[in-house]
Design an enzyme around this catalytic site. Structure first.
Site: not given
Ligand code: AMP
Length: 195
Positions: A11, A86, A125, A131, A142
């Site tokens: 995404k 989310r 990745r 990461r 996750r």
């Molecule tokens: P992502 O890069 O979108 O996978 O986000 C990485 C991490 O950031 C997630 O696993 C959460 O810990 C945090 N995070 C990102 N967006 C949100 C959200 N909308 N609500 C809560 N935590 C978030």
């Protein structure tokens, strides 16, 4: 518009490509959190422990950050939010922000892929990107949270008739083309920026 997908669905990559083609700012909550963690800001310090364990950062922290970001000037003509909302509580909060701004969502794009494909992509990745949340147990957690909480978000937008579902498996440019087609068939975007 929003882009929603399980971890590893691509995404972030698609959000950047679509933001170029549609000429709107892409806002990734994950990227904002990572930048804050790297810069050791108070927000980053609060978010880090949740991110490292693959948990959601609490709604109270995330919602406020999004509200702040959406008050920046470059989002008046539209934006593409990647990774938010989310949880259903975040959906309500976003509805509220948008109502105050007299804006509405045109589309919610969701990328699909099966869990085993996602896990193998994320483990790949992990080797490249370093990461801290790409370890297998964290990846599985996750994904579990996605099924448990974010699928309900997708269902909410489906009820509203603005959901566009796109197969996330395939070459990056193919997925972008599918997404643009899905958006175009919704016929609410007035123009796509030519390549
Ligand atoms: P992502 O890069 O979108 O996978 O986000 C990485 C991490 O950031 C997630 O696993 C959460 O810990 C945090 N995070 C990102 N967006 C949100 C959200 N909308 N609500 C809560 N935590 C978030």
């Amino acid at each position: 518009m929003l882009i929603i997908g399980p971890p590893g669905s691509g995404k972030g990559t698609q959000a950047e490509r679509l933001s170029d083609r549609l000429g709107v700012a892409a806002i990734s909550t994950g990227d904002i959190f990572r930048a804050n963690v790297q810069g050791r800001t108070p927000l980053g310090v609060r978010a880090k422990k949740y991110m490292d364990s693959g948990d959601f950062v609490p709604d109270s922290v995330t919602n406020e950050m999004v509200r702040d970001r959406l008050s920046a000037p470059n989002v008046d003509d539209g934006f593409l939010l990647d990774g938010y909302p989310r949880t259903t509580a975040q959906v309500d909060y976003l509805d509220n922000i948008l109502a105050t701004r007299e804006q509405k969502l045109d589309f919610v794009l969701t990328l699909t892929a099966d869990d085993e494909e996602l896990i193998s992509r994320l483990l790949g990745r992990a080797e490249k990107a370093n990461r801290s949340d790409d370890k297998e147990a964290v990846i599985r957690h996750r994904l579990h949270l996605y099924h448990e909480q974010t699928e309900a978000v997708v269902a909410r937008y489906s009820e509203r008739g603005i959901l566009r579902q796109v197969d996330g498996i395939g070459a990056i440019h193919e997925v972008t083309d599918r997404a643009l087609c899905a958006i175009d068939s919704g016929a609410t975007v007035s123009s796509l920026i030519p390549r």
